[in-house]
Design an enzyme around this catalytic site. Structure first.
Site, PDB file in Angstrom:
ATOM      1  N   TYR A   1      18.909   7.539   8.405  1.00  6.57           N
ATOM      2  CA  TYR A   1      18.422   8.829   7.902  1.00  6.57           C
ATOM      3  C   TYR A   1      17.832   9.701   9.024  1.00  6.57           C
ATOM      4  CZ  TYR A   1      15.375  11.988   5.201  1.00  6.57           C
ATOM      5  OH  TYR A   1      14.718  13.076   4.693  1.00  6.57           O
TER       6      TYR A   1
ATOM      7  N   ASN B   1      22.202  -0.213   6.400  1.00  2.00           N
ATOM      8  CA  ASN B   1      21.579   0.665   5.407  1.00  2.00           C
ATOM      9  C   ASN B   1      22.129   2.088   5.520  1.00  2.00           C
ATOM     10  OD1 ASN B   1      19.819   1.206   3.272  1.00  2.00           O
ATOM     11  ND2 ASN B   1      18.163   1.821   4.649  1.00  2.00           N
TER      12      ASN B   1
ATOM     13  N   ASP C   1      24.576  -5.606  15.314  1.00  2.00           N
ATOM     14  CA  ASP C   1      23.173  -5.908  15.074  1.00  2.00           C
ATOM     15  C   ASP C   1      22.483  -6.148  16.426  1.00  2.00           C
ATOM     16  OD1 ASP C   1      20.824  -7.443  14.602  1.00  2.00           O
ATOM     17  OD2 ASP C   1      21.661  -8.253  12.744  1.00  2.00           O
TER      18      ASP C   1
ATOM     19  N   SER D   1       5.002   4.615  12.204  1.00  2.00           N
ATOM     20  CA  SER D   1       4.717   5.183  10.890  1.00  2.00           C
ATOM     21  C   SER D   1       3.223   5.390  10.726  1.00  2.00           C
ATOM     22  CB  SER D   1       5.224   4.207   9.827  1.00  2.00           C
ATOM     23  OG  SER D   1       4.663   4.497   8.578  1.00  2.00           O
TER      24      SER D   1
ATOM     25  N   TYR E   1       6.324  -4.903   6.400  1.00  2.53           N
ATOM     26  CA  TYR E   1       6.995  -3.783   7.070  1.00  2.53           C
ATOM     27  C   TYR E   1       6.013  -3.051   7.986  1.00  2.53           C
ATOM     28  CZ  TYR E   1       7.967   1.125   7.708  1.00  2.53           C
ATOM     29  OH  TYR E   1       8.068   2.363   8.267  1.00  2.53           O
TER      30      TYR E   1
ATOM     31  N   LYS F   1       5.618  -2.546  12.307  1.00  2.00           N
ATOM     32  CA  LYS F   1       5.457  -1.288  13.057  1.00  2.00           C
ATOM     33  C   LYS F   1       4.241  -1.381  13.976  1.00  2.00           C
ATOM     34  CE  LYS F   1       9.074   0.844  11.818  1.00  2.00           C
ATOM     35  NZ  LYS F   1      10.134   1.014  12.828  1.00  2.00           N
TER      36      LYS F   1
ATOM     37  N   PHE G   1       4.856  10.779   9.295  1.00  2.00           N
ATOM     38  CA  PHE G   1       4.285  10.807   7.956  1.00  2.00           C
ATOM     39  C   PHE G   1       5.460  10.657   6.972  1.00  2.00           C
ATOM     40  CE2 PHE G   1      -0.315  11.030   8.357  1.00  2.00           C
ATOM     41  CZ  PHE G   1      -0.371  10.901   9.723  1.00  2.00           C
ATOM     42  N   ASN G   2       5.597  11.441   5.946  1.00  2.00           N
ATOM     43  CA  ASN G   2       6.690  11.169   4.990  1.00  2.00           C
ATOM     44  C   ASN G   2       7.884  12.095   5.217  1.00  2.00           C
ATOM     45  OD1 ASN G   2       4.203   9.990   3.856  1.00  2.00           O
ATOM     46  ND2 ASN G   2       5.478   9.514   2.090  1.00  2.00           N
TER      47      ASN G   2
ATOM     48  N   ASN H   1      13.030   3.564  -3.698  1.00  2.00           N
ATOM     49  CA  ASN H   1      11.599   3.278  -3.756  1.00  2.00           C
ATOM     50  C   ASN H   1      10.788   4.512  -3.431  1.00  2.00           C
ATOM     51  OD1 ASN H   1      11.548   0.353  -4.178  1.00  2.00           O
ATOM     52  ND2 ASN H   1      12.635   0.307  -2.227  1.00  2.00           N
TER      53      ASN H   1
ATOM     54  N   ARG I   1       0.357  13.067   0.057  1.00  2.00           N
ATOM     55  CA  ARG I   1       1.052  12.702   1.297  1.00  2.00           C
ATOM     56  C   ARG I   1       1.427  13.972   2.065  1.00  2.00           C
ATOM     57  NH1 ARG I   1      -0.577   8.692  -0.431  1.00  2.00           N
ATOM     58  NH2 ARG I   1       0.449   6.710  -0.827  1.00  2.00           N
TER      59      ARG I   1
END
Ligand code: UD1
Length: 343
Positions: A15, A39, A62, A128, A153, A157, A181-182, A201, A234
């Site tokens: 993404y 993913n 990978d 993150s 997770y 990080k 952030f988001n 999610n 957020r």
């Protein structure tokens, strides 16, 4: 027989990675992508080419495959890396912690071994805001005390950051830790975005699918938080703005005259939005309905998190430019594009 310099982008079909590759290509960087497609999907590569008019080099494997990684470093003159590749589902990490530690830490370590052996500097790490946990005061600047994240997770990080600090210090390397952030939204072309694989999610992909009728109702996780309307707050940052920050951070590292650098930047808008504000903004921006119901709080969620992103503005000359509404429009365009692909 001098090879051209290239930037390695791991997770470059993901993404944030795919949007960043487009911005790098726009800025005339040669890009080498490594992505295991765990993913994402291969058409993202074609769309990167379509959107940018340029062709990144792509290796599907990978990062734990050390021998393949070596071959990439043999074949290209890598002058720096943006390391996105990682597992990132918070809930999944709680039931598969070993997979998360293995995947997220070994991939970083394997890359760093190549950097050390070949004396390469300029390493940018995707971190993150989860490393801050529930911060005691808002907004969150880079001096804010780190708290051990609840999820495995989040711990990968935080550990990744620590590994990189040691790497920079011991081998005198230039490292930048970017704390997102988001991230939300899709490319304005609607050809790149967050691929919803399985039941989402994260808030925005779920809102998108609910508006599209794929999900019946959005569950809002709690309306009894001490916030404007009781829902959690957020800092939603537009993914293309975020991608541009990577280019600035990379240019700063490459142009640095210092041997050793450890830069840390928060990447956010500096503004908090509640879940209900986001839902209503999405409805308004796209003239759609998003049915929702209020449910209990989700375990591990923090009440409120938004950035002080002044340091990135001062030192990188970067700031968020795109409004929440505009970003949410691109989400809906992306959903429509995905529907045309399904048919
Ligand atoms: C989470 C992770 C963060 C990670 C980010 C991106 C934690 C605590 N958070 O952030 O580290 O970088 O994902 O993957 O580890 N919400 C709903 N209904 C939904 C989904 C979400 O109400 O169906 C609410 C959540 O309760 C939250 C907000 O929307 O208040 C944002 O949630 P989400 O998109 O999952 O991101 P975070 O939890 O903030």
């Amino acid at each position: 027989n001098k090879k051209t310099m290239a930037i390695l982008v791991t997770g470059g079909l993901g993404y944030i990675g795919s949007h960043t590759v487009v911005e790098l290509l726009k800025n005339n960087f040669e890009v080498v992508i490594i992505d295991d497609l765990s993913n994402t999907e291969k058409f993202i590569l074609e769309n990167i080419e379509e959107v940018s008019g340029k062709k990144p080099i792509f290796y599907p494997f990978d990062l734990k495959r050390k021998e393949l990684l070596k071959q990439v470093f043999d074949a290209h003159q890598i002058e720096g890396c943006i390391h996105f590749a990682a597992f990132k589902a918070v809930g999944e990490s709680q039931v598969k912690p070993i997979e998360y530690y293995e995947n997220n830490l070994f991939s970083s370590i394997n890359l760093l071994q190549e950097f050390r052996e070949r004396n390469i500097s300029n390493f940018i790490f995707s971190s993150s805001c989860t490393v801050y946990g529930q911060a005691d005061k808002m907004p969150i600047d880079e001096e804010t005390e780190l708290k051990l994240p609840e999820s495995s997770y989040g711990k990968t990080k935080q550990m990744g950051e620590e590994i990189l600090r040691d790497f920079a210090a011991a081998y005198k390397k230039r490292v930048t830790l970017l704390r997102y952030f988001n991230p939300i939204g899709a490319h304005p072309s609607a050809k790149l975005g967050e691929l919803p694989i399985g039941i989402p999610n994260n808030l925005i992909p779920f809102v998108m699918q609910t508006a599209a009728g794929i999900r019946e109702k959005l569950s809002i996780w709690g309306d009894d938080y001490p916030t404007v309307d009781g829902t959690a707050v957020r800092d939603y940052i537009y993914v293309v703005d975020l991608a541009k920050a990577h280019v600035k951070a990379l240019q700063k590292l490459i142009n640095s005259t210092q041997e050793k650098v450890i830069d840390i930047y928060n990447l956010g808008t500096g503004k908090g939005s509640s879940v209900l504000e986001v839902v209503h903004a999405f409805e308004k921006a796209n003239d759609v309905k998003v049915p929702y119901e209020i449910k209990d709080r989700r375990a591990g969620d923090t009440t409120i998190a938004y950035a002080n992103a002044d340091k990135a503005e001062k030192e990188l000359g970067w700031k968020s430019e795109t409004s929440l509404k505009e970003a949410l429009r691109t989400v809906w365009q992306w959903q429509k594009y995905l529907e045309t692909r399904d048919n």
